[in-house]
Design a protein around this motif. Structure first.
Motif, mmCIF file in Angstrom:
data_model
loop_
_atom_site.group_PDB
_atom_site.id
_atom_site.type_symbol
_atom_site.label_atom_id
_atom_site.label_comp_id
_atom_site.label_asym_id
_atom_site.label_seq_id
_atom_site.Cartn_x
_atom_site.Cartn_y
_atom_site.Cartn_z
ATOM 1 N N SER A 37 21.259 70.412 13.432
ATOM 2 C CA SER A 37 21.591 71.803 13.748
ATOM 3 C C SER A 37 22.153 71.838 15.154
ATOM 4 O O SER A 37 21.875 70.941 15.961
ATOM 5 C CB SER A 37 20.336 72.675 13.659
ATOM 6 O OG SER A 37 20.611 73.979 14.143
ATOM 7 N N VAL A 78 29.273 73.270 6.664
ATOM 8 C CA VAL A 78 29.386 74.413 7.581
ATOM 9 C C VAL A 78 30.545 75.296 7.114
ATOM 10 O O VAL A 78 31.426 74.839 6.386
ATOM 11 C CB VAL A 78 29.618 73.950 9.047
ATOM 12 C CG1 VAL A 78 28.451 73.107 9.540
ATOM 13 C CG2 VAL A 78 30.928 73.208 9.205
ATOM 14 N N PHE A 80 34.068 77.040 6.891
ATOM 15 C CA PHE A 80 35.357 76.437 7.255
ATOM 16 C C PHE A 80 35.771 76.821 8.671
ATOM 17 O O PHE A 80 36.327 76.004 9.405
ATOM 18 C CB PHE A 80 36.440 76.845 6.250
ATOM 19 C CG PHE A 80 37.786 76.318 6.630
ATOM 20 C CD1 PHE A 80 38.067 74.954 6.546
ATOM 21 C CD2 PHE A 80 38.779 77.164 7.110
ATOM 22 C CE1 PHE A 80 39.303 74.450 6.925
ATOM 23 C CE2 PHE A 80 40.011 76.668 7.492
ATOM 24 C CZ PHE A 80 40.282 75.309 7.397
ATOM 25 N N GLU A 85 35.363 72.795 14.944
ATOM 26 C CA GLU A 85 34.551 72.716 16.179
ATOM 27 C C GLU A 85 33.352 71.782 15.949
ATOM 28 O O GLU A 85 32.964 71.020 16.840
ATOM 29 C CB GLU A 85 34.088 74.105 16.652
ATOM 30 C CG GLU A 85 32.951 74.679 15.823
ATOM 31 C CD GLU A 85 32.399 76.029 16.297
ATOM 32 O OE1 GLU A 85 33.105 77.029 16.226
ATOM 33 O OE2 GLU A 85 31.223 76.053 16.685
ATOM 34 N N ALA A 103 31.902 69.289 2.475
ATOM 35 C CA ALA A 103 31.737 70.348 1.461
ATOM 36 C C ALA A 103 32.473 71.619 1.853
ATOM 37 O O ALA A 103 32.378 72.624 1.148
ATOM 38 C CB ALA A 103 30.248 70.645 1.276
ATOM 39 N N SER A 104 33.215 71.575 2.963
ATOM 40 C CA SER A 104 33.825 72.815 3.476
ATOM 41 C C SER A 104 34.868 73.371 2.518
ATOM 42 O O SER A 104 35.628 72.618 1.912
ATOM 43 C CB SER A 104 34.524 72.559 4.816
ATOM 44 O OG SER A 104 33.792 71.692 5.621
ATOM 45 N N LEU A 107 37.874 79.207 2.375
ATOM 46 C CA LEU A 107 37.959 80.529 1.730
ATOM 47 C C LEU A 107 38.575 81.516 2.726
ATOM 48 O O LEU A 107 38.313 81.438 3.937
ATOM 49 C CB LEU A 107 36.562 81.027 1.347
ATOM 50 C CG LEU A 107 35.807 80.259 0.255
ATOM 51 C CD1 LEU A 107 34.401 80.828 0.092
ATOM 52 C CD2 LEU A 107 36.562 80.323 -1.074
ATOM 53 N N LEU A 144 30.957 68.640 -3.715
ATOM 54 C CA LEU A 144 29.937 69.705 -3.745
ATOM 55 C C LEU A 144 30.486 71.130 -3.785
ATOM 56 O O LEU A 144 29.716 72.094 -3.737
ATOM 57 C CB LEU A 144 28.971 69.584 -2.544
ATOM 58 C CG LEU A 144 28.064 68.347 -2.538
ATOM 59 C CD1 LEU A 144 27.430 68.148 -1.168
ATOM 60 C CD2 LEU A 144 26.993 68.463 -3.609
ATOM 61 N N HIS A 145 31.809 71.295 -3.902
ATOM 62 C CA HIS A 145 32.376 72.643 -3.805
ATOM 63 C C HIS A 145 32.009 73.544 -4.979
ATOM 64 O O HIS A 145 32.057 74.759 -4.872
ATOM 65 C CB HIS A 145 33.901 72.554 -3.685
ATOM 66 C CG HIS A 145 34.315 71.633 -2.598
ATOM 67 N ND1 HIS A 145 34.727 70.345 -2.827
ATOM 68 C CD2 HIS A 145 34.308 71.796 -1.262
ATOM 69 C CE1 HIS A 145 34.978 69.760 -1.684
ATOM 70 N NE2 HIS A 145 34.731 70.605 -0.718
HETATM 71 N N1 LIG Z 1 26.931 78.568 -0.344
HETATM 72 C C1 LIG Z 1 27.407 77.964 -1.427
HETATM 73 O O1 LIG Z 1 26.921 78.175 -2.561
HETATM 74 C C2 LIG Z 1 28.546 76.983 -1.307
HETATM 75 C C3 LIG Z 1 28.983 76.302 -2.451
HETATM 76 C C4 LIG Z 1 30.020 75.387 -2.324
HETATM 77 C C5 LIG Z 1 30.607 75.154 -1.080
HETATM 78 N N2 LIG Z 1 30.178 75.855 0.010
HETATM 79 C C6 LIG Z 1 30.810 75.579 1.318
HETATM 80 O O2 LIG Z 1 29.865 74.858 2.081
HETATM 81 C C7 LIG Z 1 29.963 75.225 3.454
HETATM 82 C C8 LIG Z 1 28.617 75.772 3.918
HETATM 83 O O3 LIG Z 1 28.355 76.964 3.210
HETATM 84 P P1 LIG Z 1 27.033 77.813 3.464
HETATM 85 O O4 LIG Z 1 27.073 78.961 2.552
HETATM 86 O O5 LIG Z 1 25.860 76.910 3.460
HETATM 87 O O6 LIG Z 1 27.289 78.303 4.984
HETATM 88 P P2 LIG Z 1 26.311 79.063 5.993
HETATM 89 O O7 LIG Z 1 24.971 79.216 5.395
HETATM 90 O O8 LIG Z 1 27.003 80.306 6.459
HETATM 91 O O9 LIG Z 1 26.296 78.090 7.272
HETATM 92 C C9 LIG Z 1 25.852 76.780 7.215
HETATM 93 C C10 LIG Z 1 25.502 76.308 8.595
HETATM 94 O O10 LIG Z 1 26.667 76.095 9.381
HETATM 95 C C11 LIG Z 1 26.224 75.914 10.723
HETATM 96 N N3 LIG Z 1 27.210 76.363 11.702
HETATM 97 C C12 LIG Z 1 27.921 75.554 12.512
HETATM 98 N N4 LIG Z 1 28.678 76.262 13.353
HETATM 99 C C13 LIG Z 1 28.440 77.557 13.089
HETATM 100 C C14 LIG Z 1 28.896 78.771 13.691
HETATM 101 N N5 LIG Z 1 29.750 78.787 14.758
HETATM 102 N N6 LIG Z 1 28.448 79.921 13.164
HETATM 103 C C15 LIG Z 1 27.591 79.938 12.148
HETATM 104 N N7 LIG Z 1 27.093 78.804 11.552
HETATM 105 C C16 LIG Z 1 27.523 77.622 12.034
HETATM 106 C C17 LIG Z 1 24.903 76.663 10.835
HETATM 107 O O11 LIG Z 1 23.897 75.694 11.146
HETATM 108 P P3 LIG Z 1 23.189 75.635 12.600
HETATM 109 O O12 LIG Z 1 23.167 77.039 13.109
HETATM 110 O O13 LIG Z 1 21.833 75.131 12.250
HETATM 111 O O14 LIG Z 1 24.004 74.703 13.404
HETATM 112 C C18 LIG Z 1 24.705 77.241 9.463
HETATM 113 O O15 LIG Z 1 23.355 77.286 9.049
HETATM 114 C C19 LIG Z 1 31.070 76.277 3.549
HETATM 115 O O16 LIG Z 1 32.282 75.670 3.937
HETATM 116 C C20 LIG Z 1 31.144 76.820 2.133
HETATM 117 O O17 LIG Z 1 32.412 77.363 1.814
HETATM 118 C C21 LIG Z 1 29.152 76.754 -0.076
#
Ligand SMILES: NC(=O)c1ccc[n+]([C@@H]2O[C@H](COP(=O)([O-])OP(=O)(O)OC[C@H]3O[C@@H](n4cnc5c(N)ncnc54)[C@H](OP(=O)(O)O)[C@@H]3O)[C@@H](O)[C@H]2O)c1
Length: 231
Positions: A37, A78, A80, A85, A103-104, A107, A144-145
């Motif tokens: 994190s 994380v 996209f 960064e 997995a980014s 969107l 994993l998308h």
């Molecule tokens: N959610 C789904 O079902 C799913 C399915 C397929 C693919 N995806 C893709 O997988 C990726 C992650 O999705 P998610 O839904 O898990 O995302 P999320 O919950 O919004 O964020 C994941 C983590 O990214 C980190 N992060 C790093 N820099 C950040 C910033 N500046 N602002 C906010 N968070 C930041 C944070 O971890 P720390 O704060 O601990 O550093 C946060 O917990 C995305 O690209 C998404 O499109 C998601």
């Protein structure tokens, strides 16, 4: 050299939706997980949350660079808008031979657009952007998308779905498959070179559209493949 089963897997973004789901599923399968994190306290809270859901998992908390340093495989999960960064920040800790599973998904929601639309990425896909940013010798596979975070996190939910892998080396994809298939119900399918990631990434937008209509967390299952798919 292929990673040993005792090698930890770093999950960057594990405090978020998808990363957490992947981390707990892998940990439940016996994979040691290094939770990364930006904030080590958040990593520690994530480890505690994981420990409340699974028993006997080997999870440790780190800042992102610390998680990456000791891992043979790094899962990058994380948003996209934060992918570049995050890669800039962890790149000094990455080393040749490590496998980065990206997995980014670019969107349009990343820039306040619709979650059912994609952004144009100059390199072609988020995964190709990642490849451009990591140090030479770091292997990149896109995956994993099409797997929903909600399904992963609901440990009672049977997955029974495919994970679509793209990458320029069959060996790297086999390595990613060897890890991800430790999650019960997941079958990894080789979808071709990394440039195919522009298609697999866009399937997230498709599934978001389907999910909104049917109020489900749909996944993908390809038919007609030989079993097993990895020889
Ligand atoms: N959610 C789904 O079902 C799913 C399915 C397929 C693919 N995806 C893709 O997988 C990726 C992650 O999705 P998610 O839904 O898990 O995302 P999320 O919950 O919004 O964020 C994941 C983590 O990214 C980190 N992060 C790093 N820099 C950040 C910033 N500046 N602002 C906010 N968070 C930041 C944070 O971890 P720390 O704060 O601990 O550093 C946060 O917990 C995305 O690209 C998404 O499109 C998601």
């Amino acid at each position: 050299m292929p990673p040993a089963p005792s090698d930890p897997v770093a999950v960057i973004g594990a405090s978020g939706a998808l990363g957490f789901g992947v981390a707990i599923r892998l940990a439940r399968a016996g994979v040691p997980i290094a939770i990364g994190s930006r904030d080590p306290k958040r990593a520690q809270r994530t480890v505690e949350r994981a420990a409340s859901l699974i028993s006997g998992g080997r999870l440790s908390a780190h800042d992102n660079a610390g998680a990456v340093r000791g891992a043979a495989t790094v899962i990058l999960s994380v948003p996209f808008r934060n992918q570049s960064e995050t890669l800039t920040n962890i790149s000094p800790a990455l080393s040749p031979g490590q496998l980065l599973i990206d997995a980014s998904v670019p969107l349009a929601a990343a820039v306040s657009g619709k979650a059912t639309r994609m952004l144009g990425v100059w390199q072609g896909s988020a995964a190709e952007q990642a490849l451009e940013m990591v140090p030479e010798g770091v292997r990149v596979v896109s995956a994993l998308h099409t797997v929903s975070a909600a399904s992963l996190t609901d440990l009672e939910h049977p997955l029974e779905q495919d994970v679509l892998l793209c990458g320029d080396s069959r060996e790297d994809k086999k390595r990613a498959a060897g890890l991800l298939e430790r999650i019960e119900g997941m079958r990894c399918v080789d979808c071709g070179r990394l440039e195919m990631a522009r298609i697999t990434e866009s399937l997230t937008a498709l599934l978001i559209s389907v999910n909104a209509r049917y109020k489900v967390h749909a996944g993908i299952r390809l038919t007609g493949l030989h079993d097993p798919v990895w020889e």
